[in-house]
Design a protein around this motif. Structure first.
Motif, PDB file in Angstrom:
ATOM      1  N   MET A 255     106.232  78.043 -29.810  1.00 25.15           N
ATOM      2  CA  MET A 255     104.862  78.031 -29.655  1.00 25.15           C
ATOM      3  C   MET A 255     104.548  76.280 -29.832  1.00 25.15           C
ATOM      4  N   SER A 256     103.641  75.637 -29.111  1.00 25.65           N
ATOM      5  CA  SER A 256     103.554  74.330 -29.245  1.00 25.65           C
ATOM      6  C   SER A 256     102.380  74.065 -30.251  1.00 25.65           C
ATOM      7  N   ARG A 257     102.868  72.967 -30.999  1.00 24.91           N
ATOM      8  CA  ARG A 257     102.085  72.447 -32.058  1.00 24.91           C
ATOM      9  C   ARG A 257     100.869  71.151 -31.408  1.00 24.91           C
ATOM     10  N   THR A 258      99.840  71.204 -31.794  1.00 25.33           N
ATOM     11  CA  THR A 258      98.948  70.277 -31.252  1.00 25.33           C
ATOM     12  C   THR A 258      98.367  69.435 -32.355  1.00 25.33           C
ATOM     13  N   PHE A 259      98.385  67.948 -31.854  1.00 22.80           N
ATOM     14  CA  PHE A 259      97.912  67.022 -32.925  1.00 22.80           C
ATOM     15  C   PHE A 259      97.110  65.945 -32.051  1.00 22.80           C
TER      16      PHE A 259
ATOM     17  N   LYS B  24      86.864  69.594 -32.685  1.00 21.22           N
ATOM     18  CA  LYS B  24      86.507  70.434 -31.466  1.00 21.22           C
ATOM     19  C   LYS B  24      87.844  71.080 -30.995  1.00 21.22           C
ATOM     20  N   GLU B  25      89.112  70.535 -31.236  1.00 18.65           N
ATOM     21  CA  GLU B  25      90.153  71.261 -30.488  1.00 18.65           C
ATOM     22  C   GLU B  25      90.929  71.995 -31.826  1.00 18.65           C
ATOM     23  N   GLN B  26      90.334  71.917 -32.578  1.00 14.19           N
ATOM     24  CA  GLN B  26      90.874  72.870 -34.013  1.00 14.19           C
ATOM     25  C   GLN B  26      92.488  72.454 -34.069  1.00 14.19           C
ATOM     26  N   ALA B  27      92.417  71.001 -33.948  1.00 12.59           N
ATOM     27  CA  ALA B  27      94.015  70.380 -34.082  1.00 12.59           C
ATOM     28  C   ALA B  27      94.137  69.562 -35.239  1.00 12.59           C
ATOM     29  N   ALA B  28      95.257  69.355 -35.662  1.00 11.86           N
ATOM     30  CA  ALA B  28      95.716  68.380 -36.759  1.00 11.86           C
ATOM     31  C   ALA B  28      95.569  66.996 -36.269  1.00 11.86           C
ATOM     32  N   LEU B  29      95.136  66.100 -37.168  1.00 17.52           N
ATOM     33  CA  LEU B  29      94.965  64.785 -36.877  1.00 17.52           C
ATOM     34  C   LEU B  29      96.274  63.925 -37.288  1.00 17.52           C
TER      35      LEU B  29
END
Length: 168
Positions: A1-5, A127-132
């Motif tokens: 699974m890909s992690r999104t930043f 908005k993306e519910q992703a980590a910065l």
């Protein structure tokens, strides 16, 4: 699974380890930070402290610009620019890294504490519910102090961030 930043485009040039993660990663990049690459490329101001590092990073910036200007990638990016908050289809960099460009809009929601690009990064992460992911420790401090509801990591903690086990 890909992690999104969510990151700024220049971080890919400055922090080479971001392009060689141990597992699949997707970076969501606000379009204005791509525009910032052009400014950095033409600026005579050093980006890095050491002259050797500065030359290297400026070369990487030129490579990133060339990547974004490739016909196929450019078409994907232009598609995202048709509407606020629209994302491009994935732009694969290698087998583990893909980029998505978002046409983020600074709503000045955090304008007093953060500059426009920082605000776009924060809003995109929300908005993306992703980590910065950032290399600006003072920005991380301001995120915590302002109580901004976003997961944020220092780039030095990238390996921990990929696993999702370390929260700033």
């Amino acid at each position: 699974m890909s992690r999104t930043f969510v990151i700024e485009a220049v971080m890919l040039a400055v922090h080479g380890q971001l392009l060689m993660p141990g597992r699949p990663v997707t970076y969501v990049i606000p379009y204005t930070s791509i525009q910032e690459l052009y400014e950095l490329q033409t600026s005579h101001e050093p980006i890095m402290l050491s002259p050797e590092d500065d030359v290297y990073v400026k070369q990487k910036i030129r490579e990133l610009i060339a990547f974004f200007e490739e016909s196929f990638n450019k078409k994907k990016i232009e598609k995202a620019l048709s509407m606020p908050w629209r994302k491009s289809p994935p732009l694969p960099i290698n087998e583990h890294v893909s980029l998505m460009i978002v046409f983020a809009v600074d709503t000045e929601e955090y304008g007093e504490s953060f500059d426009p690009i920082e605000t776009e990064l924060i809003l995109t992460a929300m908005k993306e519910q992703a980590a910065l992911l950032t290399d600006q420790l003072e920005m991380l401090d301001r995120i915590v102090d302002a109580g901004v509801p976003v997961e944020a990591y220092d780039v030095e903690d990238f390996e921990f961030a990929i696993d999702g086990d370390y929260l700033v």
